[in-house]
Design a protein around this motif. Structure first.
Motif, mmCIF file in Angstrom:
data_model
loop_
_atom_site.group_PDB
_atom_site.id
_atom_site.type_symbol
_atom_site.label_atom_id
_atom_site.label_comp_id
_atom_site.label_asym_id
_atom_site.label_seq_id
_atom_site.Cartn_x
_atom_site.Cartn_y
_atom_site.Cartn_z
ATOM 1 N N ASP A 15 -12.607 81.373 -59.465
ATOM 2 C CA ASP A 15 -11.445 81.674 -60.301
ATOM 3 C C ASP A 15 -10.183 81.827 -59.460
ATOM 4 O OD1 ASP A 15 -13.075 81.612 -62.502
ATOM 5 O OD2 ASP A 15 -13.407 83.784 -62.552
ATOM 6 N N ASP A 16 -10.324 82.530 -58.347
ATOM 7 C CA ASP A 16 -9.172 82.671 -57.452
ATOM 8 C C ASP A 16 -8.794 81.340 -56.808
ATOM 9 O OD1 ASP A 16 -9.152 85.376 -58.005
ATOM 10 O OD2 ASP A 16 -10.485 85.861 -56.324
ATOM 11 N N LEU A 17 -9.789 80.521 -56.523
ATOM 12 C CA LEU A 17 -9.512 79.222 -55.907
ATOM 13 C C LEU A 17 -8.745 78.315 -56.857
ATOM 14 C CD1 LEU A 17 -10.336 78.392 -53.043
ATOM 15 C CD2 LEU A 17 -12.144 77.001 -54.045
ATOM 16 N N LEU A 18 -8.999 78.439 -58.156
ATOM 17 C CA LEU A 18 -8.257 77.661 -59.148
ATOM 18 C C LEU A 18 -6.783 78.064 -59.171
ATOM 19 C CD1 LEU A 18 -8.168 75.640 -61.456
ATOM 20 C CD2 LEU A 18 -8.923 77.455 -62.998
ATOM 21 N N LYS A 19 -6.517 79.341 -59.005
ATOM 22 C CA LYS A 19 -5.123 79.783 -58.944
ATOM 23 C C LYS A 19 -4.439 79.282 -57.686
ATOM 24 C CE LYS A 19 -6.204 84.049 -61.458
ATOM 25 N NZ LYS A 19 -6.218 85.543 -61.380
ATOM 26 N N VAL A 20 -5.178 79.327 -56.577
ATOM 27 C CA VAL A 20 -4.601 78.869 -55.311
ATOM 28 C C VAL A 20 -4.278 77.382 -55.362
ATOM 29 C CG1 VAL A 20 -5.112 78.543 -52.852
ATOM 30 C CG2 VAL A 20 -5.696 80.682 -53.966
ATOM 31 N N SER A 21 -5.080 76.593 -56.067
ATOM 32 C CA SER A 21 -4.868 75.149 -56.120
ATOM 33 C C SER A 21 -3.552 74.772 -56.779
ATOM 34 C CB SER A 21 -6.020 74.488 -56.889
ATOM 35 O OG SER A 21 -6.017 74.905 -58.239
ATOM 36 N N VAL A 22 -2.901 75.724 -57.453
ATOM 37 C CA VAL A 22 -1.621 75.450 -58.109
ATOM 38 C C VAL A 22 -0.486 76.265 -57.494
ATOM 39 C CG1 VAL A 22 -0.393 75.473 -60.319
ATOM 40 C CG2 VAL A 22 -2.818 74.913 -60.261
ATOM 41 N N ARG A 23 -0.756 77.501 -57.137
ATOM 42 C CA ARG A 23 0.319 78.410 -56.737
ATOM 43 C C ARG A 23 0.605 78.424 -55.246
ATOM 44 N NH1 ARG A 23 -1.461 83.786 -60.236
ATOM 45 N NH2 ARG A 23 -1.418 82.788 -62.305
ATOM 46 N N SER A 24 -0.289 77.913 -54.428
ATOM 47 C CA SER A 24 -0.087 77.996 -52.986
ATOM 48 C C SER A 24 1.116 77.155 -52.557
ATOM 49 C CB SER A 24 -1.344 77.516 -52.252
ATOM 50 O OG SER A 24 -1.136 77.522 -50.857
ATOM 51 N N LEU A 25 1.781 77.626 -51.514
ATOM 52 C CA LEU A 25 2.936 76.894 -50.981
ATOM 53 C C LEU A 25 2.535 75.790 -50.026
ATOM 54 C CD1 LEU A 25 5.337 79.908 -50.268
ATOM 55 C CD2 LEU A 25 5.289 78.421 -52.274
ATOM 56 N N LYS A 26 1.277 75.766 -49.602
ATOM 57 C CA LYS A 26 0.796 74.756 -48.656
ATOM 58 C C LYS A 26 0.098 73.643 -49.423
ATOM 59 C CE LYS A 26 0.179 77.908 -44.757
ATOM 60 N NZ LYS A 26 -0.761 78.403 -43.731
ATOM 61 N N GLU A 27 0.540 72.427 -49.192
ATOM 62 C CA GLU A 27 -0.027 71.286 -49.918
ATOM 63 C C GLU A 27 -1.487 71.061 -49.554
ATOM 64 O OE1 GLU A 27 0.807 66.495 -50.598
ATOM 65 O OE2 GLU A 27 2.059 67.693 -49.246
ATOM 66 N N SER A 49 -0.402 68.961 -57.960
ATOM 67 C CA SER A 49 -1.749 69.344 -57.517
ATOM 68 C C SER A 49 -2.673 69.551 -58.712
ATOM 69 C CB SER A 49 -1.677 70.614 -56.671
ATOM 70 O OG SER A 49 -0.878 70.419 -55.524
ATOM 71 N N ALA A 50 -2.158 70.158 -59.780
ATOM 72 C CA ALA A 50 -2.978 70.363 -60.977
ATOM 73 C C ALA A 50 -3.372 69.035 -61.616
ATOM 74 C CB ALA A 50 -2.216 71.231 -61.977
ATOM 75 N N ILE A 51 -2.462 68.075 -61.638
ATOM 76 C CA ILE A 51 -2.772 66.765 -62.218
ATOM 77 C C ILE A 51 -3.845 66.057 -61.398
ATOM 78 C CG2 ILE A 51 -1.796 64.501 -62.750
ATOM 79 C CD1 ILE A 51 0.904 65.972 -63.204
ATOM 80 N N LYS A 52 -3.723 66.133 -60.075
ATOM 81 C CA LYS A 52 -4.744 65.512 -59.227
ATOM 82 C C LYS A 52 -6.100 66.183 -59.409
ATOM 83 C CE LYS A 52 -1.535 63.874 -55.678
ATOM 84 N NZ LYS A 52 -1.146 63.948 -54.248
ATOM 85 N N LEU A 53 -6.103 67.495 -59.636
ATOM 86 C CA LEU A 53 -7.360 68.194 -59.885
ATOM 87 C C LEU A 53 -7.990 67.729 -61.194
ATOM 88 C CD1 LEU A 53 -9.479 70.318 -59.359
ATOM 89 C CD2 LEU A 53 -7.898 72.061 -60.224
#
Length: 994
Positions: A480-492, A537-541
């Motif tokens: 669940d936390d990893l899903l948030k990181v996949s969108v909110r993180s500043l590092k591509e 990033s969300a679209i690619k996911l």
């Protein structure tokens, strides 16, 4: 140093000895150290200059090995002797140039780099010095560490020297895996004191007091050469009896003063040479035995162990090894990790293990539990400390991942293919950790992802855990936390890697249908994230999830994904996000079944019958459907329905937006690719072809470009190389619209420079090259229309208006200004005349495109255009004359303000001259070219004279108009003089500034 290089290397020992005898005190010591360092630098240059000559390099290294002892004697005196003490004193040596720097440490590195790395030579040596240069360098340093009274300053110096020695050995070209691994093992083993039964034991941290027999130093038992084992099989250990109440006790104040004075004198006395204590008596070997191997926790032992581990790490990275050579290091390094608490030793051991654990070594299984436990403990401690050791954290993650990936690791439970309810707490373990350790490990991973800067090792460990199919409630929370990181993180990189891991988890792991739908809903809501980077990033996911989901799940959730993605594609302002959404929808169409795709097509049809953005979205979806699901076009009348809607949209161009027309033409282009040709569709629908041709003259450049691609692609299929009549008659719609094609293509070339598109010009030139043979063989198909006549007149008027602003020398190239259209003009001549008039206008990009068109005509259809070569020469001559005038004016201006002619003028003139040479080469004879060129010049002169006569007669016929022209000429001349004055002032200021 230069003198040493001029003699043989075997004389180096004599030179060094003379330096030792001659330079013995004061500043001479610094000069001696500088001389030694210079000699070694010259040796290094000579060694590198030998290149690939291995024999000469070996000879040089062997000669240096014979002289290694004198070098090391002087280097040790420099590092640990009076010279270094003078440097470290408060009154530092600043008056001696040679005293700067740390030349002794650098000299050790150079020696280690140049000597022969053959420590095996010392295997049968009976005394010191041995034949091994490696031992000659390292033995004095290690012996200093074994001294019982070594101070912390000396340890720091030795640590620095050993660190540079490991760097030098790593760069040594004679080093081999067999030699270095055996040497490092023999160096580390005495300090580590490894016991195999301790390593193999699971309860390795529990030590029993009954296994060892404790002896008091000084007793009779301690004097035995070998301690006897007890009946239980334990080992005896000697300890020192410490009685603080009786140590250095005195009877009086005077005795205490004398004792203090004696201790101070002993501390200042150098115990070397004649002043060294004489070891006599039966216990003379006991102090050496006790001090030969210190505890692994002592600073001196740590310095030696760090050196060996550092050299091992560097060697494992560069040398090729075999399992039988590296397998003994697994227990040795495990013992280092287990026994030592020093961070540097633990970190170096883990770095070596990170390389060794990648291979399936036999000893890994027996040491796995200890390594896993110690790695987890070090990881938790490093994360909890205020100054987090990032290197230790990352290497612990790598080691844990390697242990889990080993052949002995296996999933605790096989995952079922059914999507079960996984919301309940699951207690599971994963080799080599139990369930409690796995919980701690998952929490450590979560903390690293959210707080640390380096994430790749932690993400790699998550990938390993997912591959081993580990089940626990903590892992689901981590996802669940990893899903948030996949969108909110500043590092591509973190966003992309987190998305890939979550996609794997969502596809492979069991979960209830409600939980899966909740995850999918969150994925689709992330597509509308606030920031473009997170949205992408969300679209690619989502795209990854669509690619990996089973077909039945795709069909169940296709409508929800389809509507969300289409809505976002129309509302997104980012170009990259729109392209990613289009790719995602393409993947969805490709994965969905025929029945599901038909339902999506029904949505698209209804949207296409509306207006606005829904119609644009529908046309985009039609293009995706044509490209990725060509099989759906064969079902029913879907293809005909799409073509009918496209024709209706293109025909009503006044009410539709340019987006609708662009995507309609895009559908036509994709239909031509999927079907191979559009001839049948165009023959069945006249309005579609006419609307496509009208798009060639559209205002928007994207619409013109797309229509030019469609028309050019269709003509390339329809028009053959021989241009036979039978080929044209098969395409009645095209044969009727050939004049409109030529007219609109010329209109595309007749664009302003700020609206000019190079790709459109290239397609227009290709289309005209296809039309030229048809114009000659079938002139009846190119009937002149009133529209084309008006277009010619429009170009002529623009050319005449442009000529009024030019110089007199550039106005002599006008073609025939008669407004009467010639009767029965040849289509080729009409095309050449129109292009010639278009090239008269002072527009750089347009002229360059038309010149390229002329060059293509001459290269491919020489015989067709040669009768009309004057139309080609006329604009070329005009450009050459104009460029010459501009260059001449610029040369006059440069005398005043040092200005140069623009590069565009020179390049345009050069291109025109090159084209003129091509025309000359294409002519059948030089006389033909000269006649055409002289006719162009004669017509230009006559037109110039006629214009002057008309201007003179204008004074009598229309005095007001003549006065107006004079006033305009006076204003232009006034502006010109003002401009020249300003240019002169600016040039003067630049010269003064220089």
């Amino acid at each position: 140093a230069r003198l040493s290089m001029s003699v043989d290397v075997k004389y180096l020992a004599d030179i060094v000895r003379e330096l030792a005898v001659t330079l013995t005190e004061g500043y001479k010591l610094h000069v001696r150290s500088a001389a030694i360092h210079s000699i070694l630098l010259e040796l290094d240059k000579k060694y590198q200059g030998l290149g690939s000559d291995k024999d000469q390099q070996t000879k040089l290294s062997e000669g240096l090995d014979a002289s290694i002892m004198p070098f090391m004697d002087l280097i040790q005196q420099q590092i640990f002797g009076i010279e270094q003490e003078r440097k470290n004193s408060q009154n530092q040596v600043t008056y001696v140039k040679e005293a700067s720097g740390n030349k002794g440490v650098n000299s050790v590195e150079i020696l280690c780099k140049l000597v022969q790395f053959r420590p095996s030579k010392a295997q049968h040596a009976t005394d010191f010095p041995s034949d091994s240069a490696v031992h000659c360098i390292l033995t004095p340093l290690l012996e200093r560490l074994r001294e019982p009274d070594v101070d912390s300053g000396t340890i720091r110096k030795i640590q620095e020297v050993l660190s540079r020695a490991s760097i030098g050995f790593a760069r040594n070209q004679s080093i081999t895996a067999h030699e270095v691994l055996n040497f490092v093992y023999a160096t580390l083993r005495p300090y580590v004191g490894m016991r195999d039964e301790t390593v193999d034991s699971d309860d390795s941290d529990d030590d029993s007091d009954d296994d060892e027999e404790i002896h008091i130093s000084g007793s009779k038992r301690s004097r035995n050469k070998k301690s006897k084992k007890t009946e239980k099989g334990g080992k005896s250990t000697a300890v020192v009896e410490w009685r603080p109440s009786v140590l250095k006790t005195t009877d009086s104040t005077r005795a205490a003063f004398d004792l203090k004075k004696k201790d101070k004198a002993d501390l200042a006395r150098v115990q070397d040479g004649h002043s060294a204590p004489k070891m006599t008596g039966s216990g003379r070997h006991e102090p050496i035995q006790h001090s030969s191997v210190n505890s692994l926790e002592s600073p001196s032992s740590i310095a030696a162990v760090v050196f060996g581990l550092d050299l091992l790490n560097r060697s494992l990275k560069t040398l090729k090894t075999t399992p039988d050579m590296t397998d003994p290091y697994i227990p040795l390094l495990t013992t280092c990790v287990k026994k030592c608490r020093d961070n540097q030793v633990v970190l170096s051991s883990f770095k070596c293990l990170a390389i060794l654990l990648k291979y399936d070594l036999p000893s890994t299984k027996s040491c796995a539990k200890i390594l896993g436990t110690k790695s987890l403990e070090s990881l938790v401690v490093a994360q909890a400390s205020s100054k987090q050791n990032n290197d230790l954290v990352q290497v612990c993650f790598r080691n844990i991942a390697s242990l889990m990936s080993s052949a002995d690791a296996a999933p605790s439970k096989p995952l079922s293919s059914e999507r079960i309810d996984a919301d309940m707490a699951v207690e599971a373990s994963l080799f080599p950790f139990d369930s409690e350790q796995m919980k701690v490990l998952v929490l450590a991973i979560k903390r690293t992802i959210f707080e640390a800067d380096q994430h790749h090792p932690a993400l790699g460990l998550i990938k390993t855990i997912l591959a081993r199919q580990y089940l626990s409630s903590e892992l689901y929370d981590l996802m669940d936390d990893l899903l948030k990181v996949s969108v909110r993180s500043l590092k591509e990189s973190l966003r992309q890697n987190s998305g890939k891991l979550f996609a794997k988890f969502l596809v492979d792991y069991p979960m209830s249908s409600e939980k899966f739908e909740r995850y999918l809903k969150q994925l689709l809501s992330n597509v509308a994230y606030e920031f473009a980077e997170g949205r992408l990033s969300a679209i690619k996911l989502v795209d990854d999830v669509i690619s990996q989901l089973p077909n039945e799940l795709i069909d169940d959730h296709a409508n929800a994904m389809f509507l969300s993605l289409v809505l976002q594609m129309q509302n997104d302002k980012s170009k990259d996000c729109r392209q990613a959404l289009s790719s995602c929808l393409s993947n969805l169409f490709a994965r969905a079944s025929a029945a599901t795709t038909q339902g999506l097509v029904d949505y698209t049809k209804r949207w296409c019958d509306t207006s606005g953005q829904l119609r644009v979205a529908a046309l985009q979806l039609f293009g995706i459907l044509i490209e990725f699901r060509a099989d759906m076009l064969q079902r029913g009348d879907l293809q005909q329905e799409i073509v009918t809607r496209i024709a209706k949209i293109l025909d009503d161009s006044s009410t539709n937006s340019w987006e609708s027309m662009y995507f309609s033409l895009n559908c036509l282009e994709k239909l031509s690719v999927s079907r191979g040709s559009l001839h049948e569709l165009m023959n069945d629908n006249d309005d579609l072809w006419s609307a496509t041709l009208e798009c060639l003259a559209h205002q928007h450049p994207w619409v013109k470009l797309k229509s030019a691609r469609v028309v050019n692609g269709l003509l390339q299929d329809a028009v053959k190389a021989d241009a036979s009549k039978s080929t044209i008659t098969q395409h009645a719609v095209i044969s009727k619209t050939l004049p409109e094609i030529v007219r609109n293509v010329c209109f595309q070339l007749h664009a302003k420079d700020d609206e000019f598109v190079d790709e459109i010009a290239e397609l227009s030139i290709k289309t005209l090259c296809l039309m030229l043979p048809l114009m000659q063989s079938h002139p009846d198909l190119f009937v002149r229309t009133t529209t084309s006549v008006s277009a010619v007149k429009e170009i002529k008027n623009k050319s005449r208006n442009d000529d009024d602003d030019d110089n007199d020398d550039s106005n002599d190239n006008d073609p025939d200004d008669s407004d009467e259209e010639p009767k029965q003009m040849d289509p080729v001549e009409h095309l050449m005349r129109r292009l010639s008039m278009m090239a008269k206008l002072k527009m750089k990009k347009k002229r360059l495109a038309i010149f390229k068109c002329f060059a293509a005509f001459l290269a491919n259809h020489t015989t067709i255009v040669l009768p009309h070569v004057e139309y080609i020469i006329e604009p070329i001559h005009r450009v050459i004359v104009e460029s010459a005038n501009e260059i001449e004016n610029a040369a006059k201006a440069s005398k005043r303000n040092h200005q140069n002619v623009s590069v565009d003028v020179e390049s345009q003139s050069q291109f025109a001259q090159d084209l003129l040479r091509l025309v000359e080469d294409s002519c059948e004879s030089p006389q033909q070219f000269l006649d055409a060129y002289s006719a162009v010049k004669q017509r230009a002169r006559s037109k110039k004279e006629q214009r002057k006569i008309e201007q003179n007669s204008e004074v009598v016929r229309d005095p007001l108009l003549a006065t107006k022209r004079k006033r305009e000429k006076y204003e232009r001349e006034k502006k010109r003089r003002k401009r020249r004055v300003q240019e002169a002032k600016s040039g003067m200021r630049r010269r003064q500034h220089k």
